[in-house]
Design a protein around this motif. Sequence first.
Motif, mmCIF file in Angstrom:
data_model
loop_
_atom_site.group_PDB
_atom_site.id
_atom_site.type_symbol
_atom_site.label_atom_id
_atom_site.label_comp_id
_atom_site.label_asym_id
_atom_site.label_seq_id
_atom_site.Cartn_x
_atom_site.Cartn_y
_atom_site.Cartn_z
ATOM 1 N N LEU A 1 -8.471 0.648 -0.366
ATOM 2 C CA LEU A 1 -7.776 1.430 -1.375
ATOM 3 C C LEU A 1 -8.531 1.575 -2.687
ATOM 4 O O LEU A 1 -8.069 2.264 -3.587
ATOM 5 C CB LEU A 1 -6.404 0.814 -1.637
ATOM 6 C CG LEU A 1 -5.482 0.807 -0.415
ATOM 7 C CD1 LEU A 1 -4.196 0.087 -0.728
ATOM 8 C CD2 LEU A 1 -5.215 2.211 0.054
ATOM 9 N N LEU B 1 -7.747 -4.801 2.434
ATOM 10 C CA LEU B 1 -6.813 -3.847 1.832
ATOM 11 C C LEU B 1 -7.355 -3.330 0.507
ATOM 12 O O LEU B 1 -7.305 -2.131 0.221
ATOM 13 C CB LEU B 1 -5.449 -4.503 1.589
ATOM 14 C CG LEU B 1 -4.492 -4.601 2.755
ATOM 15 C CD1 LEU B 1 -3.251 -5.374 2.339
ATOM 16 C CD2 LEU B 1 -4.117 -3.244 3.268
ATOM 17 N N GLN B 2 -7.881 -4.232 -0.312
ATOM 18 C CA GLN B 2 -8.441 -3.823 -1.593
ATOM 19 C C GLN B 2 -9.631 -2.895 -1.395
ATOM 20 O O GLN B 2 -9.773 -1.898 -2.089
ATOM 21 C CB GLN B 2 -8.875 -5.051 -2.404
ATOM 22 C CG GLN B 2 -7.721 -5.825 -2.973
ATOM 23 C CD GLN B 2 -8.185 -7.034 -3.748
ATOM 24 O OE1 GLN B 2 -9.110 -7.726 -3.332
ATOM 25 N NE2 GLN B 2 -7.546 -7.297 -4.873
ATOM 26 N N THR C 1 0.793 -1.227 0.000
ATOM 27 C CA THR C 1 0.000 0.000 0.000
ATOM 28 C C THR C 1 0.822 1.272 0.000
ATOM 29 O O THR C 1 0.346 2.320 -0.428
ATOM 30 C CB THR C 1 -0.923 0.046 1.229
ATOM 31 O OG1 THR C 1 -0.112 0.064 2.411
ATOM 32 C CG2 THR C 1 -1.872 -1.126 1.252
#
Length: 123
Positions: free
Chosen positions: A78, A74-75, A42
């Motif tokens: 972001l 995480l996906q 990231t």
Amino acid sequence: MSVPSTGFSKDERRGRLAKIGHNSGPSLDPLAVTVAEAQRITGLGLTTIWALIAKKELGSVLIGRRKLILFASLQHLLTPANDDQSTQERSAAARRLRARRRKIKCKTDRATTTPPTGDSCSA
């Protein structure tokens, strides 16, 4: 006679590096990554990642003494949201804040001196 190089190693030409174990299918995203891998992926700092975990904005799992972050979270964190409602809410909040700041500025200007005609505070 020499053969010109393709730039690939012997294993890359055979396709061994693209496979996971004996799986010959498409590459899969990991289910979870370590905090260090999440930082690398990231570009966020460790403090930010740990703060997001503490606020429950990043899903995590504790296995033994090891903290793993769910790759899907995480996906989700972001990926930009195409939610028009949240954009409109942020815009409305920004307009209210600007109006409040103008009122405060006008009050402080009036308290010190009288504003000249044509000023935005005279309306």
